[in-house]
Design a protein around this motif. Sequence first.
Motif, PDB file in Angstrom:
ATOM      1  N   TYR A  36       0.955  -1.259  -0.086  1.00  0.00           N
ATOM      2  CA  TYR A  36       0.001   0.206   0.130  1.00  0.00           C
ATOM      3  C   TYR A  36       1.070   1.231   0.201  1.00  0.00           C
ATOM      4  CZ  TYR A  36      -3.396   3.506   1.621  1.00  0.00           C
ATOM      5  OH  TYR A  36      -4.470   4.473   1.722  1.00  0.00           O
ATOM      6  N   VAL A  68       2.570   1.922  -3.529  1.00  0.00           N
ATOM      7  CA  VAL A  68       1.641   2.266  -4.401  1.00  0.00           C
ATOM      8  C   VAL A  68       1.595   3.717  -4.340  1.00  0.00           C
ATOM      9  CG1 VAL A  68      -0.530   2.178  -5.521  1.00  0.00           C
ATOM     10  CG2 VAL A  68       0.847   0.004  -5.002  1.00  0.00           C
ATOM     11  N   THR A 116       3.154   6.775  -6.821  1.00  0.00           N
ATOM     12  CA  THR A 116       2.176   7.441  -7.952  1.00  0.00           C
ATOM     13  C   THR A 116       1.769   8.915  -7.736  1.00  0.00           C
ATOM     14  OG1 THR A 116       0.435   6.537  -6.899  1.00  0.00           O
ATOM     15  CG2 THR A 116       1.374   5.150  -8.909  1.00  0.00           C
ATOM     16  N   GLN A 126      -3.988  10.003  -8.508  1.00  0.00           N
ATOM     17  CA  GLN A 126      -5.027   9.280  -7.687  1.00  0.00           C
ATOM     18  C   GLN A 126      -6.344   9.852  -7.663  1.00  0.00           C
ATOM     19  OE1 GLN A 126      -2.677   8.915  -3.864  1.00  0.00           O
ATOM     20  NE2 GLN A 126      -0.734   8.089  -5.365  1.00  0.00           N
TER      21      GLN A 126
END
Length: 496
Positions: free
Chosen positions: A335, A338, A342, A347
């Motif tokens: 988690y 990621v 990014t 997101q």
Amino acid sequence: MMNRNMNMAFVPLLVFALLLLLFGPAAPFMRTEAVQAANEPAKAAKKLVMGTSPDYPPYESVDAKGSGDIVGMDIDIAKTITAELGYELEIASMDFNGLIAALQSGRVDFVMSGMSATEERRQSVTFSDGYYTARNTIVSRKEAAYETAGQLSGKLVGAQLGSVQEQFAETLEGAKLKKLNKISDLVQELNSGRMDAAIVEDAVAIEMVRANPGLALSYLPAAEKDNGYAIAFPKQSELVDEFNRVLGQMKEDGRLQQIVAKWFDQKDAAPTERPAGLNIDFRVLNGYVPYILKGVYVTLLFTLVSALLGLCWGAILSLFKISGVKPLQWFATAYTSVFRGTPLLVQLTLIYYATPQLLGYDIPALLAAGLAFGLNSAAYLSETIRGGIMAVDKGQREAAIALGVPYRKMMTRIIFPQALRHILPALVNEFVALLKESSLVSVIGVTELMRRADVVRASTFRAFEALLLVAAIYYVLVLVLTSLARMLERRLRRSD
């Protein structure tokens, strides 16, 4: 320990419920009328959602000095048509280059935003009959004015991204094209000298020059084949014939011309007078300051909820990482990797645009922003909190276990309070970052401080004044937050 950690995992669910209560509709996870309209007969919905980019006066803009509603010629035409057909009209604000995507995804039922019915767009959407035809116009600085398209060869020319003016600018031989999202951005580039000229529509050009006396305009010859502005619908929409019928009636009985005259009779107004050589004039903000200040509440609410979600979920992730249970450790590590690996903007847009497609739930923009920022913040805070926990003397943990203190009580009353003293500066930095980065949510239409500054820029065609005011407001908010943090830090030190 795994059961204890799993019980704590319900905390983010409670936070998510709070987000829904604050920002969501009364019946969450129900499909919106915009999505239902794609699958049901149009008249069954009784509500139509219109997409528009309210930065294009006199076609559509925000009445920032008055009600705060979106107003303009397109809005009046849409209200007349929908009222005639018996629909309730809802207006959704977004950037111009996202209008067709919103139409195709079912977020809106139709689009009116000074959109030309070009052949390229006809491949993706269906257009109504035209309701107004405009001319392209060159806007440039008075000291270096351009009157013909041929004079733009070798020059840097700007146009709004996704507009028909952008397509025209691409045909200018030898010219360099600069594409920007908003008309107000074009004005700023012209005034700063970073761009030689801009191609805009005639009514907008008149407003630009009236608000900026240092600019000049020159009309270009009308295109041989110009279908004018029209209303865009999804392919095979049942609304097209109904809208065309009412448009035809409005042309015949003169109602359409009355609406056009209402908004275009103001074009010949006298230019705004400003002292010579004055580049920054805060008088342009007269009447707009209360509108901008209303964004403080949205910014603070968004920051508070994002920080709460990030802190709760980050604490749980940190416990997963030190739990000794491999699946939980792997999950928390993946988690963090990621969400830290990014971009936050990616997101944010994924949550906002993908949720309707995946879940059939038209997530409100503010809820999407709170989730995106909270989940992203949790990835960073999990490492901060884990470091704070590991910094607490292991002897205290061992002593608590030896005395039979339950794990949850040990963490909440012994370990976490001490860890908080170690990580308080890092927590404050994260909350300050959330407050400042809240300006990113303007890209999905949340009307916080930055979005409201963009609205004022679109209305006044002036950039510096609104942006400087918003920068000052952000600075004051950060000062207040850091002052409160220092008070808390001093109190914690006195309690040692």
